[in-house]
Design a protein around this motif. Sequence first.
Motif, short mmCIF file in Angstrom:
data_model
loop_
_atom_site.label_atom_id
_atom_site.label_comp_id
_atom_site.label_asym_id
_atom_site.label_seq_id
_atom_site.Cartn_x
_atom_site.Cartn_y
_atom_site.Cartn_z
N UNK A 190 0.83 -1.20 0.00
CA UNK A 190 0.00 0.00 0.00
C UNK A 190 0.87 1.26 0.00
N UNK A 191 2.07 1.15 0.63
CA UNK A 191 3.00 2.28 0.64
C UNK A 191 3.54 2.54 -0.76
N UNK B 24 -4.46 6.20 4.62
CA UNK B 24 -5.16 6.69 3.42
C UNK B 24 -5.23 8.22 3.43
N UNK B 27 -1.89 9.91 2.83
CA UNK B 27 -1.46 9.89 1.44
C UNK B 27 -2.27 10.86 0.58
N UNK B 28 -3.58 10.88 0.81
CA UNK B 28 -4.44 11.75 -0.01
C UNK B 28 -4.14 13.22 0.28
N UNK B 37 6.19 9.84 4.06
CA UNK B 37 6.70 8.48 3.82
C UNK B 37 7.08 7.80 5.13
N UNK B 40 3.92 6.93 6.97
CA UNK B 40 3.22 5.81 6.33
C UNK B 40 3.90 4.49 6.64
N UNK B 41 5.22 4.46 6.53
CA UNK B 41 5.96 3.22 6.82
C UNK B 41 5.87 2.88 8.32
N UNK B 44 2.63 1.30 8.79
CA UNK B 44 2.66 -0.05 8.20
C UNK B 44 3.39 -1.02 9.12
N UNK B 76 11.57 -2.31 7.07
CA UNK B 76 11.03 -0.94 7.16
C UNK B 76 12.14 0.10 7.14
N UNK B 79 13.64 0.41 3.66
CA UNK B 79 12.76 1.16 2.74
C UNK B 79 12.87 2.66 3.01
N UNK B 82 16.43 4.01 2.03
CA UNK B 82 16.63 4.19 0.59
C UNK B 82 15.79 5.38 0.09
N UNK B 83 14.59 5.52 0.65
CA UNK B 83 13.68 6.60 0.24
C UNK B 83 14.33 7.97 0.45
#
Lengths: 193, 86
Positions: A190-191, B24, B27-28, B37, B40-41, B44, B76, B79, B82-83
């Motif tokens: 989702x990410x 959600x 992100x929106x 980011x 969000x991670x 997650x 995590x 990710x 690297x981001x």
Amino acid sequence: MSNSLRNHSSDHQSLPVHIPGYKDFWVLIFLEMVTFGVFFVTFMVYRAQNVEMFNTSQLTLNINMGLLNTVILLTSSWAIVQAVESARKNNTSAARHYIIATILCAVSFGVVKFFEYSDKFHHGITLSTNLFYIFYFMLTIIHLFHVVIGTAILTYACKNIRQYGSGNIKFIESGASFWHMVDGFSYLHYFMF
Amino acid sequence: MISILRSSVHRGWILLMIATLTTYDLRVENLFGHWTAVATIGIALFKARLVVLDFMELRNAGTLRIVFETLLCVISVAIVGIYYFC
């Protein structure tokens, strides 16, 4: 720390080690998670080399369908936990109903994916459009493939549910753990997508 | 309602739904700009850990719990690293 929290914490510390399902199955789940992890990291490395193209392509994805599928998989995870709990209590009838609910969630996931892919093909987006979509189709199809495998395991468990009472729970526990892994990795999907 | 919240599975499902809707919205609306980011991670990771501990029932699995939690953290961090740094 309040008394209730302290008691809760000490309860967990005093509980014996418990590993649900077949121990060998956990090796498979671990290797699956490592493989997914490598895929995600590879995606990020390639993204870092062309951030603009990846970001522009990401904007074409339907975030609402992603949300819908995440909610469906979350609910399926809840249902399969209920199935395991019911089987542990020897309530195989309830376990069967919860497994069927999980399978219905899996089918719904597939239907949403069908519409998601149809929309992409309708707009001329395919595997060969660019690198982002190679990753998108590859990772989501691998994920969908795991949903199909999980559904097959749960269908087998549902068909033979009378064998799985409280004394013979390991197959259902292992199937449920596999299902949770499939659900868990949709969060990182989702990410990216 | 209270009886629903007594079950760790029901509580877990509600928490996961709230976390999903939060992601959600993040992100929106892109609420934290450059830091979206990480947020969000982070969410997650929280969700995946909750599934591992309460749904996969590894809370009392000793070494296996440590192995899975470490793996989630490594993925995590990689990710996010690297981001921001590649």
